[in-house]
Enzyme design. Structure first.
Site, PDB file in Angstrom:
ATOM      1  N   CYS A  61       0.941  -1.280   0.087  1.00 58.21           N
ATOM      2  CA  CYS A  61       0.051   0.014  -0.035  1.00 58.21           C
ATOM      3  C   CYS A  61       0.758   1.355   0.015  1.00 58.21           C
ATOM      4  CB  CYS A  61      -0.893  -0.269   1.258  1.00 58.21           C
ATOM      5  SG  CYS A  61      -1.930   1.446   1.263  1.00 58.21           S
ATOM      6  N   CYS A  65       0.673   4.329   6.933  1.00 56.30           N
ATOM      7  CA  CYS A  65       0.162   4.450   8.311  1.00 56.30           C
ATOM      8  C   CYS A  65       1.041   3.768   9.174  1.00 56.30           C
ATOM      9  CB  CYS A  65      -1.216   3.592   8.209  1.00 56.30           C
ATOM     10  SG  CYS A  65      -2.391   4.384   6.916  1.00 56.30           S
ATOM     11  N   CYS A  68       0.894   0.076  10.293  1.00 55.73           N
ATOM     12  CA  CYS A  68       0.184  -0.820   9.135  1.00 55.73           C
ATOM     13  C   CYS A  68       1.565  -1.689   8.589  1.00 55.73           C
ATOM     14  CB  CYS A  68      -0.557  -0.413   8.303  1.00 55.73           C
ATOM     15  SG  CYS A  68      -1.154  -1.642   7.078  1.00 55.73           S
ATOM     16  N   CYS A 105     -16.290  -9.376   6.204  1.00 55.96           N
ATOM     17  CA  CYS A 105     -15.726  -7.865   6.164  1.00 55.96           C
ATOM     18  C   CYS A 105     -14.512  -8.165   5.266  1.00 55.96           C
ATOM     19  CB  CYS A 105     -15.469  -7.415   7.466  1.00 55.96           C
ATOM     20  SG  CYS A 105     -16.634  -7.010   8.740  1.00 55.96           S
ATOM     21  N   CYS A 136     -19.307  -6.000   4.295  1.00 64.11           N
ATOM     22  CA  CYS A 136     -18.561  -4.861   4.777  1.00 64.11           C
ATOM     23  C   CYS A 136     -17.280  -4.737   3.908  1.00 64.11           C
ATOM     24  CB  CYS A 136     -18.237  -4.660   6.310  1.00 64.11           C
ATOM     25  SG  CYS A 136     -17.384  -3.315   6.907  1.00 64.11           S
ATOM     26  N   CYS A 196     -19.063   2.348   8.940  1.00 66.86           N
ATOM     27  CA  CYS A 196     -18.173   1.862  10.150  1.00 66.86           C
ATOM     28  C   CYS A 196     -16.822   2.587  10.347  1.00 66.86           C
ATOM     29  CB  CYS A 196     -17.667   0.401   9.669  1.00 66.86           C
ATOM     30  SG  CYS A 196     -16.415  -0.684  10.618  1.00 66.86           S
ATOM     31  N   ARG A 274     -17.301  -2.410  18.260  1.00 66.79           N
ATOM     32  CA  ARG A 274     -16.630  -3.546  17.961  1.00 66.79           C
ATOM     33  C   ARG A 274     -15.169  -3.576  18.539  1.00 66.79           C
ATOM     34  NH1 ARG A 274     -18.973  -5.773  13.820  1.00 66.79           N
ATOM     35  NH2 ARG A 274     -19.880  -3.920  12.861  1.00 66.79           N
TER      36      ARG A 274
HETATM   37  S1  SF4 Z   1      -3.883   0.900   7.168  1.00 67.57           S
HETATM   38 FE1  SF4 Z   1      -2.508  -0.098   5.764  1.00 67.57          FE
HETATM   39  S2  SF4 Z   1      -3.485  -0.859   4.180  1.00 67.57           S
HETATM   40 FE2  SF4 Z   1      -4.759   0.701   5.025  1.00 67.57          FE
HETATM   41  S3  SF4 Z   1      -4.240   2.679   3.906  1.00 67.57           S
HETATM   42 FE3  SF4 Z   1      -2.824   2.415   5.622  1.00 67.57          FE
HETATM   43  S4  SF4 Z   1      -1.200   1.527   4.904  1.00 67.57           S
HETATM   44 FE4  SF4 Z   1      -2.776   1.121   3.498  1.00 67.57          FE
END
Ligand code: SF4
Length: 351
Positions: A61, A65, A68, A105, A136, A196, A274
């Site tokens: 991705c 984040c 993540c 989900c 979801c 959500c 949740r």
């Molecule tokens: S949480 Fe992970 S998968 Fe989702 S947008 Fe952020 S980096 Fe990408």
């Protein structure tokens, strides 16, 4: 018959940060009592909804984040995959249904879906719904047109977390901003799909940031139908995972986590709260406190996208110990919306 205090039944979207901070500050016994009263005013207290989460496109991705393992910026060893075949997704959904899940989900590690992905996504939504399960999806940011497409396909819920309070957001993510999140939530809401949205605690934020997180969600024009509250699962190779490895004291205190669940329940009485990532490292007693505090939905299975989860056997044992059962009743906000739709489509009750 128990009396329901009027304040437990009232839905408000005008919460102030001071009021929310005052809830956090209550003695735990008082906070849990109020949260349990609110919970009982709107939900069956012995029922917990079971959901299953599948990663339909993992890793690679472009977003950064900090929590993540699927971010291309992380050094977590997660391999990037392509979007799964429709048939393979439907097989997983059928297994989840057999295991008792009501909701399926699906998450894709994207900044946003490309228009060329949408036909496959639509086919997946239609296929899972045809099995009689709720659907979801969490696919990143959506344009208004994409939200409409998903609504037409029959998607029940769209997940898009605000993650934390607005002041702490750029310490966690720099490739998008808080307003981007709120814009996608508005597109989802306007399309008629249920919302959500929740966040993660234990990312090094302060209690004031947790107040800001609940405040954002509880002051939306309509509360999210579903509010996932996650505890950070530290993953080596991610900025926040490495931060926790270096400073283990930064790990969220279990009681503070329970407080966050209770405050979310009081401020958003009808939402499904949740209990999400981080559950596998919680004791049964902490999870029991979360259910007391008004959490009424969990993810089942051994994995949450790429993170470990408690697993079906340990959940069955926990439910037996606590006398809980899988949810049978209808979610209050959805029932209310269905009624408004049947009776007067233009008059979905404002909260
Ligand atoms: S949480 Fe992970 S998968 Fe989702 S947008 Fe952020 S980096 Fe990408």
């Amino acid at each position: 018959m128990s009396m329901t205090p009027p304040e437990a039944a009232i839905i408000r979207t005008d919460w102030t940060r001071e009021e929310i901070a005052a809830l956090f500050d209550l003695p735990l016994t008082e906070l849990l009592f109020r949260a349990a009263q609110t919970h009982r005013a709107h939900h069956a207290a012995d029922e917990v909804q079971l959901c299953t989460l599948l990663s339909i496109k993992t890793g690679g991705c472009p977003e950064d984040c900090g929590y993540c393992s699927q971010s291309a910026h992380a050094d977590s060893g997660v391999e990037a995959t392509k979007l799964m075949d429709v048939r393979a997704v439907l097989q997983s959904a059928a297994q989840a249904k057999d295991a008792g899940s009501q909701r399926f989900c699906m998450g894709a590690a994207w900044r946003n879906p490309k228009d060329r992905d949408m036909p496959k996504i639509v086919e997946i939504v239609q296929g899972v719904r045809a099995m009689g399960m709720e659907t979801c999806m969490t696919l990143g940011m959506l344009s208004p047109e994409q939200a409409e497409q998903l609504a037409e396909a029959g998607l029940d819920y769209y997940n898009h977390n605000v993650d934390t309070g607005p002041e702490y957001y750029d310490r966690v993510i720099t490739t998008r901003n808080y307003q981007d999140r709120l814009d996608t939530l508005a597109h989802v809401r306007n399309s008629g799909i249920n919302v959500c949205s929740g966040g993660i605690v234990g990312m090094g934020e302060t209690r004031a940031d947790r107040v800001g997180f609940v405040h954002t969600l509880a002051t939306l024009e309509r509360h999210p139908e579903s509010v996932p509250v996650n505890a950070l699962v530290p993953v080596k190779g991610t900025p926040l995972g490495d931060m926790l490895a270096d400073t283990p004291m930064a790990k969220i205190d279990d009681i503070e986590f329970v407080r966050t669940v209770a405050v979310a329940r009081i401020c958003m009485p009808k939402s499904m709260v949740r209990l999400s990532a981080g559950r596998e490292s919680m004791s049964d007693a902490t999870q029991a406190l979360c259910f007391m505090a008004g959490a009424n939905s969990i993810f089942t299975g051994d994995k949450l996208l790429t993170a470990p989860n408690a697993g079906d056997d340990s959940d069955a044992a926990l439910f037996a110990r606590l006398g809980l059962k899988p949810m049978e009743s209808e979610e209050p906000m959805r029932a209310e919306k269905a009624c408004a739709g049947a009776c007067a489509p233009e008059s979905i009750p404002a909260e």
